[in-house]
Scaffold this motif. Structure first.
Motif, PDB file in Angstrom:
ATOM      1  N   THR A  39      -2.360 -10.845   8.140  1.00 43.04           N
ATOM      2  CA  THR A  39      -3.711 -10.363   8.436  1.00 43.04           C
ATOM      3  C   THR A  39      -3.776  -8.844   8.464  1.00 43.04           C
ATOM      4  O   THR A  39      -4.737  -8.257   7.999  1.00 43.04           O
ATOM      5  CB  THR A  39      -4.203 -10.909   9.776  1.00 43.04           C
ATOM      6  OG1 THR A  39      -3.278 -10.530  10.792  1.00 43.04           O
ATOM      7  CG2 THR A  39      -4.363 -12.411   9.729  1.00 43.04           C
ATOM      8  N   SER A  40      -2.776  -8.176   8.997  1.00 40.88           N
ATOM      9  CA  SER A  40      -2.827  -6.713   9.074  1.00 40.88           C
ATOM     10  C   SER A  40      -2.775  -6.105   7.679  1.00 40.88           C
ATOM     11  O   SER A  40      -3.473  -5.137   7.394  1.00 40.88           O
ATOM     12  CB  SER A  40      -1.689  -6.186   9.943  1.00 40.88           C
ATOM     13  OG  SER A  40      -0.443  -6.516   9.358  1.00 40.88           O
ATOM     14  N   GLN A  42      -3.868  -7.516   4.910  1.00 42.64           N
ATOM     15  CA  GLN A  42      -5.152  -7.795   4.267  1.00 42.64           C
ATOM     16  C   GLN A  42      -6.210  -6.814   4.762  1.00 42.64           C
ATOM     17  O   GLN A  42      -6.988  -6.279   3.972  1.00 42.64           O
ATOM     18  CB  GLN A  42      -5.589  -9.226   4.550  1.00 42.64           C
ATOM     19  CG  GLN A  42      -4.786 -10.271   3.814  1.00 42.64           C
ATOM     20  CD  GLN A  42      -5.191 -11.683   4.208  1.00 42.64           C
ATOM     21  OE1 GLN A  42      -5.931 -11.870   5.169  1.00 42.64           O
ATOM     22  NE2 GLN A  42      -4.676 -12.659   3.475  1.00 42.64           N
ATOM     23  N   TRP A  43      -6.234  -6.559   6.071  1.00 44.30           N
ATOM     24  CA  TRP A  43      -7.196  -5.595   6.615  1.00 44.30           C
ATOM     25  C   TRP A  43      -6.924  -4.202   6.085  1.00 44.30           C
ATOM     26  O   TRP A  43      -7.841  -3.425   5.816  1.00 44.30           O
ATOM     27  CB  TRP A  43      -7.163  -5.597   8.141  1.00 44.30           C
ATOM     28  CG  TRP A  43      -7.881  -6.757   8.731  1.00 44.30           C
ATOM     29  CD1 TRP A  43      -7.334  -7.827   9.357  1.00 44.30           C
ATOM     30  CD2 TRP A  43      -9.297  -6.985   8.739  1.00 44.30           C
ATOM     31  NE1 TRP A  43      -8.295  -8.707   9.761  1.00 44.30           N
ATOM     32  CE2 TRP A  43      -9.523  -8.211   9.387  1.00 44.30           C
ATOM     33  CE3 TRP A  43     -10.385  -6.285   8.250  1.00 44.30           C
ATOM     34  CZ2 TRP A  43     -10.788  -8.738   9.564  1.00 44.30           C
ATOM     35  CZ3 TRP A  43     -11.655  -6.798   8.435  1.00 44.30           C
ATOM     36  CH2 TRP A  43     -11.845  -8.018   9.083  1.00 44.30           C
TER      37      TRP A  43
END
Length: 143
Positions: A39-40, A42-43
């Motif tokens: 997730t990090s 992707q962000w």
């Protein structure tokens, strides 16, 4: 009726990481989500794309303005003329609402029109003088 809560089973070590085995359920048809580890990154990718877009935005706006300079100026001039006319009409309407000013302005307008007709439009020599004056004003503006 009392509801019974059954404790969830602990993580099953035979299944992929991050999945929970549900008791008395058909695990074959249950969709499984991938583990949330990226997730990090992707962000960070999304933030980088947004930052790149914002960095290139002035160049995009500059190119758009250079390509469509004349239509943009034309539209802005038309809009400014419309706004000016609207304000002017509102101002005249406000002045006309003042008592006694409307008839005074009508008398002034009629007297000026009568003077203009008698001064410039009745005789041919005066009309020639008016045309010469109009041409001199044109030459001063347009060269």
């Amino acid at each position: 009726m009392e509801t019974e809560q059954q404790p969830m089973e602990s993580l099953n070590t035979n299944l992929p990481q991050g999945t929970i085995a549900l008791p008395k359920a058909d695990n074959v048809n249950v969709p499984k989500l991938p583990p949330a580890t990226d997730t990090s990154s992707q962000w960070q990718q999304i933030a980088k794309q947004v930052a790149d877009l914002l960095a290139k935005l002035p160049a995009y706006v500059g190119n758009f303005y250079q390509e469509y300079n004349r239509p943009i100026v034309t539209v802005l001039l038309i809009l400014s003329v419309l706004v000016t006319l609207k304000v002017l009409l509102a101002l005249l309407d406000a002045i006309n609402d003042i008592p006694l000013l409307e008839p005074i302005f009508e008398v002034i307008g009629l007297s000026y029109s009568t003077w203009f007709i008698f001064r410039y439009l009745l005789k041919a020599s005066n009309r020639k003088e008016l045309v010469a004056e109009i041409n001199s004003v044109k030459s001063q503006f347009f060269g």
